[in-house]
Design an enzyme around this catalytic site. Sequence first.
Site, PDB file in Angstrom:
ATOM      1  CG  HIS A   1      -3.348   0.800  -0.607  1.00  0.00           C
ATOM      2  ND1 HIS A   1      -2.022   1.164  -0.636  1.00  0.00           N
ATOM      3  CD2 HIS A   1      -3.986   1.832   0.010  1.00  0.00           C
ATOM      4  CE1 HIS A   1      -1.858   2.335  -0.050  1.00  0.00           C
ATOM      5  NE2 HIS A   1      -3.046   2.766   0.348  1.00  0.00           N
TER       6      HIS A   1
ATOM      7  CG  HIS B   1      -1.397  -0.848  -4.554  1.00  0.00           C
ATOM      8  ND1 HIS B   1      -1.657  -2.202  -4.430  1.00  0.00           N
ATOM      9  CD2 HIS B   1      -0.804  -0.475  -3.387  1.00  0.00           C
ATOM     10  CE1 HIS B   1      -1.249  -2.626  -3.250  1.00  0.00           C
ATOM     11  NE2 HIS B   1      -0.719  -1.594  -2.595  1.00  0.00           N
TER      12      HIS B   1
ATOM     13  CG  ASP C   1       1.853   1.238  -0.468  1.00  0.00           C
ATOM     14  OD1 ASP C   1       2.221   0.361   0.322  1.00  0.00           O
ATOM     15  OD2 ASP C   1       0.717   1.293  -0.979  1.00  0.00           O
TER      16      ASP C   1
ATOM     17  CG  HIS D   1       0.412   3.788   2.897  1.00  0.00           C
ATOM     18  ND1 HIS D   1      -0.892   3.786   3.339  1.00  0.00           N
ATOM     19  CD2 HIS D   1       0.754   2.468   2.792  1.00  0.00           C
ATOM     20  CE1 HIS D   1      -1.327   2.549   3.468  1.00  0.00           C
ATOM     21  NE2 HIS D   1      -0.343   1.729   3.155  1.00  0.00           N
TER      22      HIS D   1
ATOM     23  CG  HIS E   1       4.769   0.114   4.306  1.00  0.00           C
ATOM     24  ND1 HIS E   1       4.584  -1.218   4.563  1.00  0.00           N
ATOM     25  CD2 HIS E   1       4.165   0.354   3.102  1.00  0.00           C
ATOM     26  CE1 HIS E   1       3.889  -1.771   3.574  1.00  0.00           C
ATOM     27  NE2 HIS E   1       3.620  -0.835   2.671  1.00  0.00           N
TER      28      HIS E   1
ATOM     29  CD  GLU F   1       2.557  -2.555  -0.860  1.00  0.00           C
ATOM     30  OE1 GLU F   1       1.352  -2.209  -0.865  1.00  0.00           O
ATOM     31  OE2 GLU F   1       3.256  -2.566   0.168  1.00  0.00           O
TER      32      GLU F   1
END
Length: 680
Positions: free
Chosen positions: A513, A517, A519, A523, A629, A641
């Site tokens: 991360h 990157h 997710d 995750h 998330h 992100e």
Amino acid sequence: MSPNTTLLFYAFLAVLALIVLIARFKLHPFIALIVVSLALGVTAGMPFANVVKAFTDGVGGILGFIAIVVALGTMLGKMMAESGAATRIATTLIALFGEKRVHWAIMFVAFIVGIPVFFQVGFVLLIPLVFTIARRSGLSLVKIGIPLVAGLSVVHGMVPPHPAAMLAVVAYKADIGRTIVYALLVGLPTAALAGPIFATWIAPRIVLPAENPVAAQFTGGRGGMGDTAVMPGFGISLFTVLLPVILMLGASAADVALDAASPVRGVLDFIGGPIVALLVALLFSFWSLGYRQHFTRDQILKFANDCLAPTATILLVIGAGGGFNRVLLESGVGKAIADVALGSHASPLLLAWTVAALIRVATGSATVAMTTSAGIVAPIAAVTPGTHAELLVLATGAGSLVLSHVNDSGFWLIKEFFNMTVQQTLKTWTVAETIIGVAGLGFTLLLSLLVGCAPRGQGTRELSARGWIDVTATLDPATTPVYEGDAPMKFDFLKDMRKGDKLTLSVYSMGAHSGTHIDAPMHFIANGAPVDQVALDPLIGAARVIDIPDSVQAIDAAELNKHDWKGAKRVLFRTRSTLRGWMDSSHFHRDFAYVAPDAAQLLADAGVVLVGVDYISAEQFGAPAPRTHQILLGRGIPIVEGLDLRPVQAGDYDVIVLPLKVRGHEGAPARAIMRALAAR
């Protein structure tokens, strides 16, 4: 100073040094460009070998195309001169316009004849007509001569396939057919203002000596006014000089009207390329202006050989300018200038004109001004939504022509041929060039109001980097923030050529991360998809960038609904992290802006397929549970992100985010690029 500020300071010193070496110390532009380019690269921290390679690559890149265009255009101009075709065009148009409007005829002649040749060549080619017409009509040499130089100068700076204008076309990756059309719309009224209109006003105010010793040397021969019997016909002469333009316009029309798979379009694109078009016109001229005019093969070969020698210096300067541009780019100066320009919201058209004008005034060379300014402005244009490359060509060309004075060889050429004093040359030639520069910019800005609102033509389907903006945060252990508790970043070299090894080999250690990157659902979702199974659909497509004020830390449902986000399939938040440059700061900031769970629920319920943020997490730091998330990833919505959104503003874009394809893991670093929808 920040790295960008330091690079810009070095670039300023480089341009200043270039100006001083050429203008003050009279160093040849070719040598000055080499010295300044190498010094800039070394000062900016480029490895020594890379500096030389960047310069030579730049020279080769620009000359690989321009040298061919210059050679073919010069030979075509020579055939026109030796055969009398240029004179035939001139005499016919003069007869058509009438003696009272002969200054208008001369402007159009210069505009046509100047297309394939450099300014100096066109001037020497047509000045005998000016001398002869002035003598026979009794009109002032200024009234006839200024329209000549105005027409040639406008073509020199603005109208492809003239070699000087082609420099900017290549640098900006502009469509040549569209550039020609725009250049005619802007160039003709510009030439009219600086040529016949200005000449009519200034001629009575300039009194020249009765005798002009230079004029006697430029009369008679096949190109003379009275030797019309041996000249080629008007139709074949005009068709020959306009043939490359016709072929290029045909290629552009085919790109718009025909499908990419059409074999007809393929053929037209091939013969309509600048090199092939000029080659076809030159070969045709060997017949139309050579064999039909009873020139022998040996004579035609001699014409081709004789005209190439004077182009050597021009090509060396052009090549060195290309090398300087490449060093500017590879040293990081181009990106630094682009970042500053985007932050200041400066118009690329005004920037291109201003940079070109400053270099022109300082160095006296339109070619150096066009080459250098195009190299500086091109990176800015590439990341500025809605910029029309073709208009940038015209703005750069107009700026490169402004305010010619005593450091310009053209100034002395005009002075000597017209037998004027320095003061008279300043009042005529210098003012005419300034009118061209200012009027050319004005007409370009007016044209931008019309074409700037229209979508780009969809006919050109060749994939290119034009318009794409890199919004990936640079991975650097010294400047990249790492989420508190995440794995530190460490970059090292297993082998290093700088230390005597035969190759350079790197090793990277960092968390999944780090930096920009993705997710993946895995995750925070049990049995969620790993990053290698994230589909491409959510990662590629239209996105909306939303500006969140610096004062806002929690992007909750109430804040979200203050903005126009509904209907967007991909939503990217540009927050305090962008405004404060936190993705370029190694210190981890806990108070970054985050997406609150109720806003995440709104986005998920609305069918958003990708959510992006400009710091290394979308979740509130220290949140009791990763609800944001869980909501997004639970719906299969990947989160990008760590975006660096400084180069873009709020609005609609195309976006491509491609993570490393790491099997069975929850996230991976990614490369993200964006392009304004208006720049398609």
